[in-house]
Enzyme design. Structure first.
Site, PDB file in Angstrom:
ATOM      1  N   LYS A  20      16.603   2.597  -8.348  1.00 22.70           N
ATOM      2  CA  LYS A  20      17.944   2.479  -8.935  1.00 22.70           C
ATOM      3  C   LYS A  20      17.887   2.622 -10.461  1.00 22.70           C
ATOM      4  O   LYS A  20      17.536   3.664 -10.952  1.00 22.70           O
ATOM      5  CB  LYS A  20      18.584   1.160  -8.504  1.00 22.70           C
ATOM      6  CG  LYS A  20      18.354   0.803  -7.038  1.00 22.70           C
ATOM      7  CD  LYS A  20      18.981   1.774  -6.080  1.00 22.70           C
ATOM      8  CE  LYS A  20      18.745   1.315  -4.640  1.00 22.70           C
ATOM      9  NZ  LYS A  20      18.868   2.351  -3.662  1.00 22.70           N
ATOM     10  N   ASP A  34      15.729 -10.719  -5.623  1.00 18.60           N
ATOM     11  CA  ASP A  34      15.918  -9.276  -5.713  1.00 18.60           C
ATOM     12  C   ASP A  34      16.783  -9.023  -6.949  1.00 18.60           C
ATOM     13  O   ASP A  34      17.970  -9.348  -6.970  1.00 18.60           O
ATOM     14  CB  ASP A  34      16.583  -8.757  -4.431  1.00 18.60           C
ATOM     15  CG  ASP A  34      16.682  -7.236  -4.390  1.00 18.60           C
ATOM     16  OD1 ASP A  34      16.768  -6.621  -5.467  1.00 18.60           O
ATOM     17  OD2 ASP A  34      16.693  -6.674  -3.285  1.00 18.60           O
ATOM     18  N   ARG A  63      -4.380   4.797  -1.973  1.00 22.08           N
ATOM     19  CA  ARG A  63      -3.599   3.766  -1.271  1.00 22.08           C
ATOM     20  C   ARG A  63      -3.793   2.394  -1.920  1.00 22.08           C
ATOM     21  O   ARG A  63      -2.930   1.529  -1.835  1.00 22.08           O
ATOM     22  CB  ARG A  63      -3.970   3.742   0.228  1.00 22.08           C
ATOM     23  CG  ARG A  63      -3.268   2.670   1.010  1.00 22.08           C
ATOM     24  CD  ARG A  63      -3.066   3.004   2.489  1.00 22.08           C
ATOM     25  NE  ARG A  63      -4.193   3.592   3.148  1.00 22.08           N
ATOM     26  CZ  ARG A  63      -5.303   2.957   3.498  1.00 22.08           C
ATOM     27  NH1 ARG A  63      -5.433   1.678   3.242  1.00 22.08           N
ATOM     28  NH2 ARG A  63      -6.284   3.589   4.113  1.00 22.08           N
TER      29      ARG A  63
HETATM   30  N1  PLP Z   1      17.509  -4.229  -2.819  1.00 22.21           N
HETATM   31  C1  PLP Z   1      18.755  -3.884  -3.156  1.00 22.21           C
HETATM   32  C2  PLP Z   1      19.644  -4.897  -3.809  1.00 22.21           C
HETATM   33  C3  PLP Z   1      19.232  -2.602  -2.895  1.00 22.21           C
HETATM   34  O1  PLP Z   1      20.499  -2.281  -3.224  1.00 22.21           O
HETATM   35  C4  PLP Z   1      18.364  -1.669  -2.271  1.00 22.21           C
HETATM   36  C5  PLP Z   1      18.824  -0.302  -1.967  1.00 22.21           C
HETATM   37  O2  PLP Z   1      19.977   0.038  -2.124  1.00 22.21           O
HETATM   38  C6  PLP Z   1      17.067  -2.085  -1.927  1.00 22.21           C
HETATM   39  C7  PLP Z   1      16.676  -3.372  -2.224  1.00 22.21           C
HETATM   40  C8  PLP Z   1      16.140  -1.160  -1.219  1.00 22.21           C
HETATM   41  O3  PLP Z   1      15.598  -0.215  -2.086  1.00 22.21           O
HETATM   42  P1  PLP Z   1      15.073   1.212  -1.633  1.00 22.21           P
HETATM   43  O4  PLP Z   1      16.255   2.010  -1.213  1.00 22.21           O
HETATM   44  O5  PLP Z   1      14.380   1.709  -2.848  1.00 22.21           O
HETATM   45  O6  PLP Z   1      14.140   0.991  -0.498  1.00 22.21           O
END
Ligand code: PLP
Length: 393
Positions: A207, A182, A58
């Site tokens: 992704k 992000d 963890r």
């Molecule tokens: N940030 C963005 C821009 C996303 O498109 C996504 C998911 O589609 C996330 C964060 C969240 O990621 P996760 O699905 O890996 O938790």
């Protein structure tokens, strides 16, 4: 104690290009066998006092550390911390906030990020204000509102708004406010938020980084050692860690990120141009197209246009669904960034949890469709979209 990450890669080749960084690990933990691919360290715990400084999975595992080394190298930064998903990475950052803190958020964020702030963190007294960071008033509101944090996404999901990261980060830095970007849609290969002034660069590694739609992960990159300590603390204290196997998969996936992304972005640019001239398409949004509202900023801060294309069609929900379902090579599915093309109806899928009023205000309408363009042959993708869009004639 968490030992320092190896800088083996930097020592051997001081300035490797990104394609080299994506393939070579700083650490392999395989000195005795010469194994080219690292093993999967499927263990919950480690013998006390081991030379690697490992303790309990963890709070760290060799597969985490290998992936963290590659991610930091590709992002050209000091530190990366991995998490079980992008949402876990968001939670890790938010867990550093205190009751009463205000977060100034870009109004178009991924739907589950909005849901986390409004339905979870709000219960712990975290306040949010939603602004359009493409407007100069929003940028100047940072000084007036004095938030504890600024939260951005660029390009945004699903509208592909491009925020001037340098400008927002400078305004926040002037009053010592940390900025989270992000960077999931762009990846570090296309945009480097930390070099544009952000404090934290967050990525859903589910992704593009992994790229094969077979694992979930998240990461936070930073050059700030205090923030790095907070991320490592959140990883273990909140139980936000990934699995060693998923880290191993993502470490394998990132090796081909430069290759995949090159093909995906070439396909996306070609599709965007084709769709812009299509009779059944009202508008196309793609950051490096001249008709993108923030085209100049996109050209300045993104080395390419990415591989997501958003379009608007004259359709209600049922017709838009019918188009999405009529495709052969695009699967109608949540998520994005894999080698296979996906199509999504954000109003009812990724942004289903966002209120109807907010969706209306932002323009996430029933006729809005998001394409995650894969590595298939562009002519097959064009033909597929053409036959499906015929349904709207
Ligand atoms: N940030 C963005 C821009 C996303 O498109 C996504 C998911 O589609 C996330 C964060 C969240 O990621 P996760 O699905 O890996 O938790």
């Amino acid at each position: 104690m968490r030992p320092d990450r190896g800088h083996h890669l930097q020592r051997q080749a001081p300035t490797p290009a990104d394609a080299t960084r994506a393939i070579h690990h700083g650490e392999s933990f395989a000195e005795e066998t010469g194994t080219v691919m690292p093993p999967i360290y499927s263990t919950s715990t480690f013998a006390h006092g081991n030379p690697g400084g490992f303790d309990y999975t963890r709070s760290g595992n060799p597969n985490f550390r290998i992936l963290e080394g590659v991610l930091a190298s590709v992002e050209h930064c000091e530190h990366a911390t991995v998490f079980g998903s992008g949402v876990s990475a968001i939670t890790a950052i938010a867990s550093s906030l205190s009751q009463g803190d205000l977060v100034l958020c870009e109004e178009n964020l991924y739907g589950c990020t909005v849901r986390l702030f409004e339905q979870v963190f709000a219960k712990f007294g975290i306040r949010t204000e939603w602004v359009d960071f493409t407007s100069p008033e929003a940028v100047s509101s940072i000084a007036a509102r004095k938030p504890a944090m600024v939260w951005l996404e660029s390009p945004t999901n699903p509208l592909l708004k491009v925020i001037d990261l340098r400008q927002v980060c400078a305004a926040a830095k002037a009053i010592d406010v940390p900025v989270v970007v992000d960077n999931t849609f762009a990846t570090a290969l296309v945009q480097r938020p930390l070099q544009l002034g952000a404090t934290l660069s967050l990525t859903s590694t589910t992704k593009y980084i992994n790229g094969h739609s077979d694992a979930l992960g998240g990461a936070v990159c930073t050059d700030d050692p205090t923030w790095q300590r907070k991320m490592v603390f959140a990883q273990k204290a909140l139980g936000l860690q990934p699995s060693p196997f998923d880290c191993w998969l993502i470490t394998r996936g990132i090796k081909t990120l430069p290759l995949r992304l090159r093909q995906q972005m070439a396909n996306a640019a070609a599709l965007a141009d084709h769709l812009a001239d299509h009779a059944q398409v009202n508008w196309v949004r793609y950051p490096h197209r001249r008709d993108h509202p923030q085209h100049v900023t996109a050209m300045q801060q993104m080395s390419a246009g990415g591989a997501i294309v958003t379009i608007g069609v004259e359709a209600g929900r049922e017709q838009a669904y019918a188009v999405c379902k009529a495709l052969h090579w695009f699967t109608m599915a949540e998520s994005l960034g894999g080698v296979e093309s996906l199509i999504c109806h954000p109003a009812t899928m990724t942004h289903a949890s966002v209120s109807t009023e907010v969706k209306q205000k932002l323009g996430i309408s029933d006729g809005l469709i998001r394409l995650s363009v894969g590595c298939e042959d562009a002519s097959d993708l064009v033909a597929d979209l053409d036959q499906a869009l015929c349904l709207l004639r």
